[in-house]
Each structure stands twice: as structure tokens, then as C-alpha cells.
Design a protein around this motif. Structure first.
Motif, PDB file in Angstrom:
ATOM      1  N   PHE A 196       1.199  -4.697   0.748  1.00  9.30           N
ATOM      2  CA  PHE A 196       1.612  -3.491   1.217  1.00  9.30           C
ATOM      3  C   PHE A 196       1.140  -2.266   0.741  1.00  9.30           C
ATOM      4  O   PHE A 196       0.527  -1.146   1.330  1.00  9.30           O
ATOM      5  CB  PHE A 196       3.160  -3.237   1.350  1.00  9.30           C
ATOM      6  N   ALA A 197       1.076  -2.184  -0.373  1.00  8.85           N
ATOM      7  CA  ALA A 197       0.459  -0.870  -1.492  1.00  8.85           C
ATOM      8  C   ALA A 197      -1.063  -0.964  -0.992  1.00  8.85           C
ATOM      9  O   ALA A 197      -1.440   0.118  -0.890  1.00  8.85           O
ATOM     10  CB  ALA A 197       0.717  -1.311  -2.941  1.00  8.85           C
ATOM     11  N   GLU A 198      -1.774  -2.070  -0.669  1.00  7.87           N
ATOM     12  CA  GLU A 198      -3.064  -1.814  -0.660  1.00  7.87           C
ATOM     13  C   GLU A 198      -3.365  -1.236   0.921  1.00  7.87           C
ATOM     14  O   GLU A 198      -4.539  -0.893   1.243  1.00  7.87           O
ATOM     15  CB  GLU A 198      -3.674  -3.347  -0.576  1.00  7.87           C
ATOM     16  N   LEU A 199      -2.343  -1.248   1.698  1.00 14.07           N
ATOM     17  CA  LEU A 199      -2.563  -0.578   2.969  1.00 14.07           C
ATOM     18  C   LEU A 199      -2.756   0.890   2.859  1.00 14.07           C
ATOM     19  O   LEU A 199      -3.116   1.659   3.842  1.00 14.07           O
ATOM     20  CB  LEU A 199      -1.457  -0.907   3.854  1.00 14.07           C
ATOM     21  N   GLY A 200      -2.493   1.393   1.702  1.00 14.45           N
ATOM     22  CA  GLY A 200      -2.494   2.919   1.423  1.00 14.45           C
ATOM     23  C   GLY A 200      -1.178   3.522   2.010  1.00 14.45           C
ATOM     24  O   GLY A 200      -1.140   4.961   1.800  1.00 14.45           O
ATOM     25  N   MET A 201      -0.253   3.000   2.721  1.00 19.08           N
ATOM     26  CA  MET A 201       0.847   3.712   3.083  1.00 19.08           C
ATOM     27  C   MET A 201       1.858   4.270   1.999  1.00 19.08           C
ATOM     28  O   MET A 201       2.794   5.107   2.411  1.00 19.08           O
ATOM     29  CB  MET A 201       1.575   2.772   4.209  1.00 19.08           C
ATOM     30  N   ALA A 202       1.914   3.571   0.701  1.00 15.16           N
ATOM     31  CA  ALA A 202       2.639   4.142  -0.354  1.00 15.16           C
ATOM     32  C   ALA A 202       2.119   5.447  -0.967  1.00 15.16           C
ATOM     33  O   ALA A 202       2.678   5.991  -1.819  1.00 15.16           O
ATOM     34  CB  ALA A 202       2.847   2.927  -1.162  1.00 15.16           C
ATOM     35  N   ASP A 203       0.783   5.438  -0.621  1.00 18.13           N
ATOM     36  CA  ASP A 203       0.303   6.841  -1.401  1.00 18.13           C
ATOM     37  C   ASP A 203       0.488   7.928  -0.734  1.00 18.13           C
ATOM     38  O   ASP A 203       0.840   8.123   0.609  1.00 18.13           O
ATOM     39  CB  ASP A 203      -1.455   6.378  -1.282  1.00 18.13           C
ATOM     40  N   GLU A 204       0.302   9.137  -1.458  1.00 21.96           N
ATOM     41  CA  GLU A 204       0.348  10.483  -0.701  1.00 21.96           C
ATOM     42  C   GLU A 204      -0.626  10.714   0.567  1.00 21.96           C
ATOM     43  O   GLU A 204      -1.745  10.215   0.199  1.00 21.96           O
ATOM     44  CB  GLU A 204       0.228  11.493  -1.549  1.00 21.96           C
ATOM     45  N   TYR A 312      10.209  -3.234   6.890  1.00 21.32           N
ATOM     46  CA  TYR A 312      10.952  -3.724   5.827  1.00 21.32           C
ATOM     47  C   TYR A 312      10.409  -3.198   4.492  1.00 21.32           C
ATOM     48  O   TYR A 312      11.056  -2.535   3.652  1.00 21.32           O
ATOM     49  CB  TYR A 312      11.318  -5.073   5.539  1.00 21.32           C
ATOM     50  N   PHE A 313       9.184  -3.290   4.347  1.00 18.76           N
ATOM     51  CA  PHE A 313       8.229  -2.907   3.202  1.00 18.76           C
ATOM     52  C   PHE A 313       8.328  -1.512   3.282  1.00 18.76           C
ATOM     53  O   PHE A 313       8.220  -0.815   2.164  1.00 18.76           O
ATOM     54  CB  PHE A 313       7.102  -3.719   2.834  1.00 18.76           C
ATOM     55  N   MET A 314       8.229  -0.841   4.103  1.00 20.91           N
ATOM     56  CA  MET A 314       8.334   0.645   4.306  1.00 20.91           C
ATOM     57  C   MET A 314       9.591   0.911   3.584  1.00 20.91           C
ATOM     58  O   MET A 314       9.504   1.950   2.866  1.00 20.91           O
ATOM     59  CB  MET A 314       8.290   1.177   5.855  1.00 20.91           C
ATOM     60  N   ALA A 315      10.739   0.369   4.161  1.00 21.87           N
ATOM     61  CA  ALA A 315      11.981   0.852   3.519  1.00 21.87           C
ATOM     62  C   ALA A 315      12.160   0.541   2.154  1.00 21.87           C
ATOM     63  O   ALA A 315      12.970   1.180   1.685  1.00 21.87           O
ATOM     64  CB  ALA A 315      13.100   0.015   4.288  1.00 21.87           C
ATOM     65  N   ARG A 316      11.514  -0.296   1.491  1.00 28.39           N
ATOM     66  CA  ARG A 316      11.628  -0.546   0.325  1.00 28.39           C
ATOM     67  C   ARG A 316      10.534   0.521  -0.583  1.00 28.39           C
ATOM     68  O   ARG A 316      10.809   0.457  -1.882  1.00 28.39           O
ATOM     69  CB  ARG A 316      11.122  -1.788  -0.212  1.00 28.39           C
ATOM     70  N   ASP A 317       9.534   0.904   0.054  1.00 29.73           N
ATOM     71  CA  ASP A 317       8.663   1.869  -1.047  1.00 29.73           C
ATOM     72  C   ASP A 317       9.202   3.022  -1.427  1.00 29.73           C
ATOM     73  O   ASP A 317      10.243   3.796  -1.033  1.00 29.73           O
ATOM     74  CB  ASP A 317       7.681   2.419   0.171  1.00 29.73           C
ATOM     75  N   ALA A 318       8.780   3.065  -2.503  1.00 27.81           N
ATOM     76  CA  ALA A 318       9.508   4.100  -3.905  1.00 27.81           C
ATOM     77  C   ALA A 318       9.280   5.577  -2.922  1.00 27.81           C
ATOM     78  O   ALA A 318      10.088   6.303  -3.275  1.00 27.81           O
ATOM     79  CB  ALA A 318       8.825   3.964  -4.974  1.00 27.81           C
ATOM     80  N   ARG A 319       8.150   5.834  -2.675  1.00 25.37           N
ATOM     81  CA  ARG A 319       7.937   7.142  -1.995  1.00 25.37           C
ATOM     82  C   ARG A 319       8.837   7.586  -0.873  1.00 25.37           C
ATOM     83  O   ARG A 319       9.372   8.484  -0.789  1.00 25.37           O
ATOM     84  CB  ARG A 319       6.322   7.229  -1.676  1.00 25.37           C
TER      85      ARG A 319
END
Length: 408
Positions: A196-204, A312-319
């Protein structure tokens, strides 16, 4: 029927050097925030086990000060205050040591030749303890509370040590298999969080790739009324703080509450459940079945063409979680975030090929996780069925072993 059983009070066992009981350490805020031993609060013990994610830690120089309140392998742990009074945990040999908080009590066998540690834990889940707990902790209008004095007055019926060990082993085999299933599921989630992090959605988000999250995920999507007279109902307690699976649910006459179906994610929106990470992925119902949940849930659903697990992984994302917590409103103690505020969020648009690959891996992993969750529910039901019969001696251990061997 077991023939040799004795009944003692905890006070008697303590006087003979067989049992030690104690409570936890009352930590000051200034003592936390370090990298030393974990401070285990009562709220981190649930029916699904211990929650270590984000737990406070003591400063290293306080190690000697908290040593007497440290856990030992084999401890049975009981919550002692509030509505969760009597919730039980076990400190297994592979767990790191931690410091008990004041609302946790531990029961520790000091003589393995007279009192089996695992048997003691299962006794705490059985009818003899629960009946006494109800009388002691819930007998007044005050908030439930089980003091150390109450615990010393507990009566415990014990078979000989060989039967204690056998009962502990046969029930423990079921819990060990449930624990293995849980570790496999946890590993899947860790690996998928990396993808999920590799998709870049967790980044600013950057200006070139930024899109509204609602281009990918809808919040509180509309659904018709459930067709069943008593549809599935999921309450807040059923959501886990670190896993996708929803291990339990009930059925009841429909009232208010958000509606959901398989593939939806349930996000707790009220304090402290949101901060604690209560979130679940729905995959246990029949196709097209509609369920209801707590009014304190936000339902997140991936749009058509987007992997359902992405929500689900969006809901778990820290940002994203920091964004939802920042947007909570209301009086202290009852703060909550609205679906509109939670959805007002920008992410980097994921590469379509990478998103497709993520979806394939997530779908395969979640199918296996669903299978493991179902197996664990079956094993837990079997354990809960066998436990009172073994504790009372109505079922012979050899007969229980044959039943368990077929399951594990």
C-alpha cells in the motif's frame, strides 16, 4: 468423573506458597515516553488478546522501580475495574515482559507441582470463577470492581496436578492454533501495508498527482434496508485495533445505524475508539446481504474498479488517521469525526497497473485470512464448549483429546 478434587481459597494457596496475586503500577505521565518496558493498560487486553501497537513505554532508568510489577510467563491476568471487569488474559512464554497497570491483577503459580499456570487461566474463564465474580464485582450499584481483597476470598476447586496439566494442554492446543492463525493474518497485513505504501497514497500529495480521496472511495454509501428480519449487527467491541477481521457479530431487529455489505470497511469515528485504531473489513456475510453497525461507524467503500481492500488500508494509514483525529469535534470525551470531514482528503493518484497488482495480492491474502478467521471461530467455540465440561469433570480429558486432535 474426576474423584480427587480439593477446594481452597486464594488466601489458603497464598499462605502455602502456591499462589501469588498482585496488581499494577500507577505510572506518572513523566515516567512514560521512553524506550524501556511497555506499560500495559487494561484497555489493551481484549477477547482477541493483547494489543501492543503504540503502547506507552517507561524510561529505561526506571527499570528497577517497576520490576516488582512486571509480568512473568504463565501469569493469568484479570481486568479489575469497569464494565470489562473479569476479562482474562494469559502471558505466554514468547511474550516480552511488560508492566501491569493498576486495573490489571495477575495470578501467578509459585509451585508448578501443585498449581498448573495454564489450568489457572482456564479456571478464570470457567463457571466457578464467573459466578463468584458476578457476586463480588457486580453486586452493588457502583461501577464493577474486583479488589485484591475480593480475589483472596475466591474459592477454587482443583483436581490433581496431572489432570490440571492435561486440561491445560488440551484447551491450550486450541488456543495455540488460534494464535498461529492470528500471526499468519498479521503477517499478511504487514506485507500488504508495504505494498500500500508503494502506491504513494500514504505520502503527502504533490500538485501533479493529487486527487480527492472520494475519487477512489465513497463514505457512508447508500444502501437499501436489510431483507432479513434480524440482520447482521456489528458493535464497536467487535472491531480490532490491529487486524482487518471482525471476529464476532450478532443478529437483531434493525434499528438505526450505518448499513454495509461485504467489501466495506468500518471505521470507528468516536474518541477513544478512533485514536485506538478500531477498524474492520467486512467479508463474513453472504453476497448482497446487508448488515447494520454502531452509529459510531463510518462506512468506507472502494469505488467500482478499485480494489475493495484499498479502503481498509486507507483507513489504517497513519496520515489519514491523523487527518480524521484532527477533524474531530464535540465535547471532551464524546468527540467524533463526521464522514464529510473524514472524506475531505487528498492523496496521490496511484498508478493503475500498480493498483491492479496491489488488488490481486490483497484479494488472495484476504481470502486466506477469511478462511483462517473462520477456523479460529470454530476452534474458539469448541474450546468454550469443552471448558466447563472439563472443569467440572463431566468430560474425561482423554475424550476431549480425541475431539481436539480432529480439529488441530
Amino acid at each position: 468423573m474426576a474423584e480427587y478434587r480439593t477446594t481452597s481459597t486464594f488466601q489458603d494457596l497464598m499462605g502455602r506458597g502456591v499462589l501469588e496475586i498482585g496488581d499494577g503500577y500507577r505510572a506518572k505521565n513523566s515516567e512514560l515516553g521512553g524506550s524501556g518496558h511497555v506499560f500495559m493498560r487494561a484497555g489493551r487486553l481484549s477477547s482477541q488478546g493483547w494489543d501492543w501497537e503504540g503502547a506507552d513505554q517507561f524510561h529505561v532508568h526506571l527499570e528497577d522501580k517497576v520490576r516488582s510489577k512486571m509480568s512473568h510467563p504463565g501469569d493469568t491476568v484479570i481486568t479489575t475495574k469497569g464494565n470489562s471487569t473479569g476479562r482474562t488474559g494469559y502471558v505466554s512464554g514468547d511474550m516480552q515482559s511488560f508492566v501491569y497497570s493498576p486495573h490489571l491483577s495477575y495470578w501467578r503459580s509459585l509451585d508448578a507441582g501443585q498449581l498448573d499456570a495454564r489450568y489457572l487461566c482456564y479456571w478464570a474463564l470457567g463457571p466457578e470463577f464467573i459466578e463468584q465474580l458476578t457476586s463480588m464485582a457486580h453486586g452493588t450499584d457502583m461501577a464493577p470492581y474486583l479488589s485484591l481483597g475480593d480475589q483472596k476470598r475466591l474459592h477454587v476447586t482443583l483436581p490433581d496436578i496431572f489432570e490440571q496439566r492435561a486440561v491445560g494442554a488440551v484447551l491450550g492446543a486450541l488456543d495455540d492454533k488460534i494464535a498461529v492463525n492470528g500471526r499468519i493474518a498479521a503477517t499478511y497485513e504487514v506485507l500488504l501495508q508495504v505494498r500500500f505504501a508503494e502506491l504513494g497514497m500514504a505520502d503527502e500529495p504533490d500538485d501533479a498527482r493529487a486527487i480527492p480521496l472520494t475519487d477512489l472511495i465513497t463514505f457512508n454509501p447508500k444502501l437499501g434496508k436489510p431483507s432479513e428480519e434480524e440482520p447482521v449487527y456489528v458493535d464497536m467491541a467487535a472491531l480490532q485495533t490491529n487486524r482487518a477481521g471482525i471476529p464476532s457479530w450478532s443478529r437483531r431487529v434493525p434499528k438505526s445505524g450505518p448499513r454495509f455489505m461485504n467489501g466495506d470497511t468500518l471505521l470507528a469515528r468516536i474518541t477513544p475508539c478512533l485514536e485506538n485504531g478500531k477498524t474492520g473489513y467486512v467479508d463474513f456475510m453472504s453476497d448482497e446481504e446487508i448488515g447494520l453497525g454502531s452509529t459510531e461507524f463510518i462506512v468506507m467503500r472502494s469505488r467500482p474498479g478499485v480494489p475493495s481492500e484499498l479502503s481498509y488500508f486507507m483507513a489504517r494509514d497513519a496520515r489519514f488517521r491523523a487527518h480524521t483525529i484532527r477533524n474531530m469535534a464535540g465535547t471532551s470525551g464524546r468527540q467524533r469525526v463526521s464522514a464529510a470531514d473524514a472524506s475531505n482528503y487528498l492523496v496521490n493518484e496511484p498508478d493503475p497497473t500498480a493498483l491492479g497488482d496491489f488488488g490481486q495480492q490483497a484479494s488472495s491474502a484476504f481470502a486466506h485470512m477469511k478462511s483462517l478467521e473462520g477456523e479460529s471461530r470454530t476452534l474458539a467455540t469448541l474450546r468454550d464448549t469443552l471448558l466447563p465440561q472439563l472443569m467440572s469433570g463431566r468430560l474425561r480429558v482423554k475424550d476431549a483429546e480425541k475431539i481436539v486432535e480432529d480439529q488441530v
